[in-house]
Design a protein around this motif. Sequence first.
Motif, PDB file in Angstrom:
ATOM      1  N   THR A  39       1.185  -1.185   0.200  1.00 43.37           N
ATOM      2  CA  THR A  39       0.012   0.090   0.076  1.00 43.37           C
ATOM      3  C   THR A  39       0.983   0.663  -0.159  1.00 43.37           C
ATOM      4  OG1 THR A  39      -1.256  -1.289   0.863  1.00 43.37           O
ATOM      5  CG2 THR A  39      -2.203   0.977   0.579  1.00 43.37           C
ATOM      6  N   MET A  40       0.788   2.129  -0.868  1.00 42.67           N
ATOM      7  CA  MET A  40       1.394   3.587  -1.377  1.00 42.67           C
ATOM      8  C   MET A  40       0.222   4.615   0.054  1.00 42.67           C
ATOM      9  SD  MET A  40       3.325   2.890  -3.915  1.00 42.67           S
ATOM     10  CE  MET A  40       3.654   4.613  -4.313  1.00 42.67           C
ATOM     11  N   PRO A  41       1.428   5.883   0.049  1.00 46.86           N
ATOM     12  CA  PRO A  41       1.607   6.833   1.092  1.00 46.86           C
ATOM     13  C   PRO A  41       0.062   6.651   1.101  1.00 46.86           C
ATOM     14  CG  PRO A  41       4.122   6.426   0.706  1.00 46.86           C
ATOM     15  CD  PRO A  41       2.848   5.618   0.321  1.00 46.86           C
ATOM     16  N   ASN A  42      -0.789   6.656   0.028  1.00 45.54           N
ATOM     17  CA  ASN A  42      -2.177   7.774  -0.607  1.00 45.54           C
ATOM     18  C   ASN A  42      -2.463   6.491  -0.257  1.00 45.54           C
ATOM     19  OD1 ASN A  42      -0.995   6.102  -2.488  1.00 45.54           O
ATOM     20  ND2 ASN A  42      -1.427   7.649  -4.171  1.00 45.54           N
ATOM     21  N   GLY A  43      -2.939   5.659   0.040  1.00 49.05           N
ATOM     22  CA  GLY A  43      -3.488   3.951  -0.051  1.00 49.05           C
ATOM     23  C   GLY A  43      -3.825   3.446  -1.063  1.00 49.05           C
ATOM     24  N   GLU A  44      -3.602   3.741  -2.335  1.00 56.09           N
ATOM     25  CA  GLU A  44      -3.496   2.858  -2.988  1.00 56.09           C
ATOM     26  C   GLU A  44      -2.447   1.715  -2.828  1.00 56.09           C
ATOM     27  OE1 GLU A  44      -1.975   3.309  -7.965  1.00 56.09           O
ATOM     28  OE2 GLU A  44      -0.855   5.183  -6.516  1.00 56.09           O
ATOM     29  N   GLN A  45      -3.205   0.940  -3.286  1.00 57.78           N
ATOM     30  CA  GLN A  45      -2.764  -0.464  -3.955  1.00 57.78           C
ATOM     31  C   GLN A  45      -1.689  -1.330  -4.766  1.00 57.78           C
ATOM     32  OE1 GLN A  45      -2.945  -2.312  -0.967  1.00 57.78           O
ATOM     33  NE2 GLN A  45      -3.367  -3.957  -1.664  1.00 57.78           N
ATOM     34  N   ILE A  46      -0.557  -1.328  -4.502  1.00 59.27           N
ATOM     35  CA  ILE A  46      -0.216  -1.705  -5.728  1.00 59.27           C
ATOM     36  C   ILE A  46       0.746  -3.493  -5.921  1.00 59.27           C
ATOM     37  CG2 ILE A  46       2.752  -1.101  -6.890  1.00 59.27           C
ATOM     38  CD1 ILE A  46       0.951   1.128  -6.896  1.00 59.27           C
ATOM     39  N   THR A  47       0.489  -3.910  -6.716  1.00 65.79           N
ATOM     40  CA  THR A  47       0.743  -5.270  -6.942  1.00 65.79           C
ATOM     41  C   THR A  47       1.698  -5.501  -7.902  1.00 65.79           C
ATOM     42  OG1 THR A  47      -1.131  -6.275  -6.804  1.00 65.79           O
ATOM     43  CG2 THR A  47      -0.137  -7.611  -7.191  1.00 65.79           C
ATOM     44  N   LEU A  48       2.429  -5.558  -7.837  1.00 62.44           N
ATOM     45  CA  LEU A  48       3.683  -5.824  -9.502  1.00 62.44           C
ATOM     46  C   LEU A  48       3.731  -7.827  -8.856  1.00 62.44           C
ATOM     47  CD1 LEU A  48       5.940  -3.476  -8.156  1.00 62.44           C
ATOM     48  CD2 LEU A  48       4.702  -3.537 -10.436  1.00 62.44           C
ATOM     49  N   THR A  49       4.681  -8.250 -10.134  1.00 65.48           N
ATOM     50  CA  THR A  49       4.457  -9.524 -10.337  1.00 65.48           C
ATOM     51  C   THR A  49       6.084  -9.681 -11.244  1.00 65.48           C
ATOM     52  OG1 THR A  49       3.622  -9.953 -12.668  1.00 65.48           O
ATOM     53  CG2 THR A  49       2.246 -10.092 -10.636  1.00 65.48           C
ATOM     54  N   PRO A  50       6.417 -10.083 -11.406  1.00 66.22           N
ATOM     55  CA  PRO A  50       8.220 -10.801 -12.149  1.00 66.22           C
ATOM     56  C   PRO A  50       8.075 -10.571 -13.450  1.00 66.22           C
ATOM     57  CG  PRO A  50       8.432 -12.240 -10.601  1.00 66.22           C
ATOM     58  CD  PRO A  50       6.568 -11.656 -10.458  1.00 66.22           C
ATOM     59  N   GLN A  51       6.570 -11.465 -13.912  1.00 64.19           N
ATOM     60  CA  GLN A  51       6.136 -11.109 -15.603  1.00 64.19           C
ATOM     61  C   GLN A  51       5.850  -9.760 -15.802  1.00 64.19           C
ATOM     62  OE1 GLN A  51       2.965 -13.493 -16.451  1.00 64.19           O
ATOM     63  NE2 GLN A  51       3.068 -12.442 -18.512  1.00 64.19           N
ATOM     64  N   THR A  52       5.300  -9.102 -15.036  1.00 66.82           N
ATOM     65  CA  THR A  52       4.577  -7.093 -14.908  1.00 66.82           C
ATOM     66  C   THR A  52       6.370  -6.384 -15.685  1.00 66.82           C
ATOM     67  OG1 THR A  52       2.726  -7.501 -13.877  1.00 66.82           O
ATOM     68  CG2 THR A  52       3.626  -5.602 -14.094  1.00 66.82           C
TER      69      THR A  52
END
Length: 105
Positions: free
Chosen positions: A21-34
Amino acid sequence: MPFNTSTNRDMPRKENKTTYTMPNGEQITLTPQTVRQYLVRGNGNLTDQEVMMFLALCKSQKLNPFVNDAYLIKYGDKSPAQIVVGKGALEKRAELNPQYDGKEA
């Protein structure tokens, strides 16, 4: 009794997902493929270790590589990948600090 000859190669691979979760509340999802498909710059082939280091940096520092908070650059197969934190990410951090008095041009 049948003998099971399956190996780890036969098993479906679980995709490593990094979610934070970013400080502004946004959720980030990263994968190796991305990371490999959309976020790497340069023309070298990334190793798994380089991708995992980038994912760990983004998660631990709460960086969003989609808005260029961090860059993963690989110039060639024989050189190591470069992980660079963007200037904008540092400016955002400074703005969040109550002791930051701004900057003058």
